[in-house]
Every structure is written in structure tokens, then in C-alpha cells.
Design a protein around this motif. Sequence first.
Motif, short mmCIF file in Angstrom:
data_model
loop_
_atom_site.label_atom_id
_atom_site.label_comp_id
_atom_site.label_asym_id
_atom_site.label_seq_id
_atom_site.Cartn_x
_atom_site.Cartn_y
_atom_site.Cartn_z
N SER A 175 4.58 -39.13 -3.35
CA SER A 175 5.98 -38.97 -2.88
C SER A 175 7.10 -40.11 -2.84
O SER A 175 8.32 -39.78 -3.08
N LEU A 176 6.47 -41.20 -2.70
CA LEU A 176 7.36 -42.41 -2.88
C LEU A 176 8.02 -42.64 -4.29
O LEU A 176 8.82 -43.13 -4.86
N LEU A 177 6.77 -42.22 -5.13
CA LEU A 177 7.45 -42.26 -6.73
C LEU A 177 8.47 -41.23 -7.02
O LEU A 177 9.38 -41.79 -7.80
N TYR A 178 8.46 -39.94 -6.23
CA TYR A 178 9.57 -39.23 -6.71
C TYR A 178 10.91 -39.76 -6.06
O TYR A 178 11.88 -39.64 -6.80
N LEU A 179 10.90 -40.57 -5.29
CA LEU A 179 12.21 -41.33 -4.88
C LEU A 179 12.63 -42.12 -5.86
O LEU A 179 13.93 -42.40 -6.03
N THR A 180 11.74 -42.68 -6.59
CA THR A 180 12.53 -43.40 -7.97
C THR A 180 12.92 -42.65 -8.74
O THR A 180 13.91 -43.25 -9.55
N LEU A 181 12.53 -41.36 -8.85
CA LEU A 181 13.28 -40.66 -9.75
C LEU A 181 14.44 -39.76 -9.11
O LEU A 181 14.88 -38.67 -9.61
N ASN A 182 15.06 -40.04 -8.24
CA ASN A 182 15.91 -39.51 -7.29
C ASN A 182 15.78 -37.88 -6.96
O ASN A 182 16.34 -37.21 -6.75
N GLN B 197 14.66 -36.77 -4.00
CA GLN B 197 14.32 -36.88 -2.20
C GLN B 197 13.85 -35.40 -1.71
O GLN B 197 12.96 -35.73 -0.96
N TYR B 198 14.41 -34.25 -2.12
CA TYR B 198 13.99 -32.95 -1.78
C TYR B 198 12.74 -32.83 -1.88
O TYR B 198 11.91 -32.28 -1.11
N ILE B 199 12.22 -33.19 -3.00
CA ILE B 199 10.58 -32.71 -3.57
C ILE B 199 9.82 -33.71 -2.54
O ILE B 199 8.83 -33.40 -2.22
N ALA B 200 10.15 -34.96 -2.48
CA ALA B 200 9.41 -35.82 -1.85
C ALA B 200 9.23 -35.35 -0.32
O ALA B 200 8.03 -35.34 0.12
N ILE B 201 10.10 -35.02 0.20
CA ILE B 201 10.02 -34.37 1.44
C ILE B 201 9.29 -33.04 1.62
O ILE B 201 8.39 -33.01 2.59
N MET C 109 -4.16 -33.06 -10.55
CA MET C 109 -3.77 -32.41 -11.83
C MET C 109 -2.28 -31.99 -11.63
O MET C 109 -1.38 -32.20 -12.32
N THR C 110 -2.21 -31.21 -10.45
CA THR C 110 -0.73 -30.44 -10.23
C THR C 110 0.33 -31.54 -9.95
O THR C 110 1.47 -31.30 -10.56
N ILE C 111 -0.22 -32.60 -9.17
CA ILE C 111 0.96 -33.48 -8.84
C ILE C 111 1.24 -34.29 -10.24
O ILE C 111 2.40 -34.45 -10.31
N SER C 112 0.38 -34.71 -11.08
CA SER C 112 0.66 -35.21 -12.50
C SER C 112 1.68 -34.35 -13.32
O SER C 112 2.80 -34.88 -13.65
N ILE C 113 1.54 -33.03 -13.09
CA ILE C 113 2.65 -32.05 -13.81
C ILE C 113 3.77 -32.17 -13.11
O ILE C 113 4.90 -32.11 -13.89
N VAL C 114 4.04 -32.32 -11.70
CA VAL C 114 5.25 -32.25 -11.08
C VAL C 114 5.97 -33.54 -11.59
O VAL C 114 7.10 -33.57 -11.64
N ILE C 115 5.18 -34.69 -11.65
CA ILE C 115 5.66 -36.14 -11.91
C ILE C 115 6.32 -35.88 -13.26
O ILE C 115 7.54 -36.34 -13.59
N SER C 116 5.44 -35.32 -14.35
CA SER C 116 6.16 -34.98 -15.62
C SER C 116 7.53 -34.36 -15.81
O SER C 116 8.35 -34.55 -16.17
N PHE C 117 7.46 -33.23 -14.81
CA PHE C 117 8.80 -32.46 -14.93
C PHE C 117 10.01 -33.43 -14.11
O PHE C 117 10.96 -33.52 -14.70
#
Lengths: 166, 108
Positions: free
Chosen positions: A43-50, A52-56, B44-52
Motif C-alpha cells: 500500500s505504501l508502494l502504491y502511494l509512490t505511484l499516485n 492513494q485510493y487503491i492504497a486505502i 502473486m495478485t498483489i504483484s499483478i496490481v503493482i504492475s498495472f
Amino acid sequence: MESNVLYFYALFFAILISASGIIFTPRMYMALISLLCLICFSSLLYLTLNAQYIAIFQLILCGLFLCAYIFILLKKIGRTNLKLKLVSPFKISVSVIVAGVFSALCWLFFKEEFNNSLYDIFNFVIVKSTDVVKFSQHLFPLHIVLLLVFVTAAVLKIFLEKGEQQ
Amino acid sequence: MIEAILNIGLVHYLILVMLLFLTGLLGVLISRNILRTIMSLFSMTISIVISFLTFGFYCDNSLDNANITSIFILTIAVVQAIIALVILYKIYQSNEYLDVEKIKDKEN
């Protein structure tokens, strides 16, 4: 070194360590804690990718609900202290080889298809959709994908046959 | 070489995605406990979400498509995990253990 670089690499290793913690921690409750850490760090990594909604969204849905659900289930069946059990060393070595082959093929695919520059990925999509004649340029990576499919099918077949024999 | 390490970009995120996916795959292959297998599937699912999200961030300025797709993927993954856990509970009720190999032996 800039702070965002340090932040990224800290998250990089934290995510990988928590993902391996899910597999290798000696007790089940530790694996659950690793999963929770993985969810928080990603979730913290998602914040670096802007994002925020997905992180929450992930923190609430997975961090709160899924982990709580697994914990309640573990409590209910009395398996919070369940010990780590892995498959036989032979199967572990086969699995490591499968994962290695998979990563090598992924790497080869990226290297050949995008010519060492992943930024060309959208050019690749545009070329595929507009230029039919140049499709032959992408035949080599296609071979890798087909090879990957056959290798996976062969390994699965061996596993299944072994299981049937036992 | 040092510049390539310090300039964080799409490639760095994709390397993380690949390593996370491989760790999850390894967990699915070598773990004998069904719960750990489900957790590895989730990683594995989280890795896919990060790639998207990475492709959305670096290649699409609006980020809307990546966010919406990621929400769908996460929701489906959680629902799938919960269904798997319910099935696991039922298996546990009839077998009293969560070991894949013991369950296979009993079925044979």
C-alpha cells in the motif's frame, strides 16, 4: 542519495522479505503477520505511484477484513501455532528450477521484445495493432512464450503422474 | 550502472513485480499447508496490481484505467481467497488437517 530512492529500495526489500516470510516463517501466526506486512508495504508502494485510493482500498479490504478473517478462522480451528511444513527436497529443487526457468524466460522475453528498453512497450502495442507485415519481428519472443507453455505443461504432467503413482 | 540503480523507473518496479510473483509461485509450489498456498496466491495478485499501477503511472497520465482495473483485481482476489478459505474450513472439518499431501493420500 535522494530520499525517494531510499524509500523505494526500503519498500522493495520489505515487500520481498515479507513475501518470503509467508513461505518460510516457522509458525502460522507469523505467516499471517507477514501477509499483513506485505499488504501494508505494498500500500505504501502504491502511494509512490499516485494511487492513494487503491492504497486505502487495499488496506481496508485486505489488511482489515481478509487478515482478520484468516485470524478468526485459525482461531476457530486452533491452528495459530501450526508448524511450517514444506514438500520433499526433491520437489523443492524441481520447483526452484521451474521458477528459475520461468524468470529466465521472462527476462529473455523482455530483453528481446523491447530491445532493452521497456519504455517501448506501447510502441510494441501500436506496431502490433497497425503493422501486420512487421509481425515477423516478434516471432522470436513468441517462441519463448510457446516454449514456456510447453515446459509448464510438461512439468505439471510429471507432477500429476507422480501423484497418481504414489 | 550506479545511475541505472539510482534513477527509479518502470524497470525497477517491474523487477520488483517479477521477484514478488516468483516468490508467490515458489510458495504455491513448495508449501504443504493450504493456508500458506492461499496467502502466496494473494502475494502473486498483489504483484499483478503493482504492475498495472506502474504501467498506469508511467505510460498513462490519467491513471484512471489502472486504478479501476486494480480495484476489480483486488476485489476478485479477496472474494476468491475467502471462498478458498471456506472450502478449506470444510476440508478441515472432514479431515482434521490442512496438509495437502495427507489429504491427497486420504483421497487415494
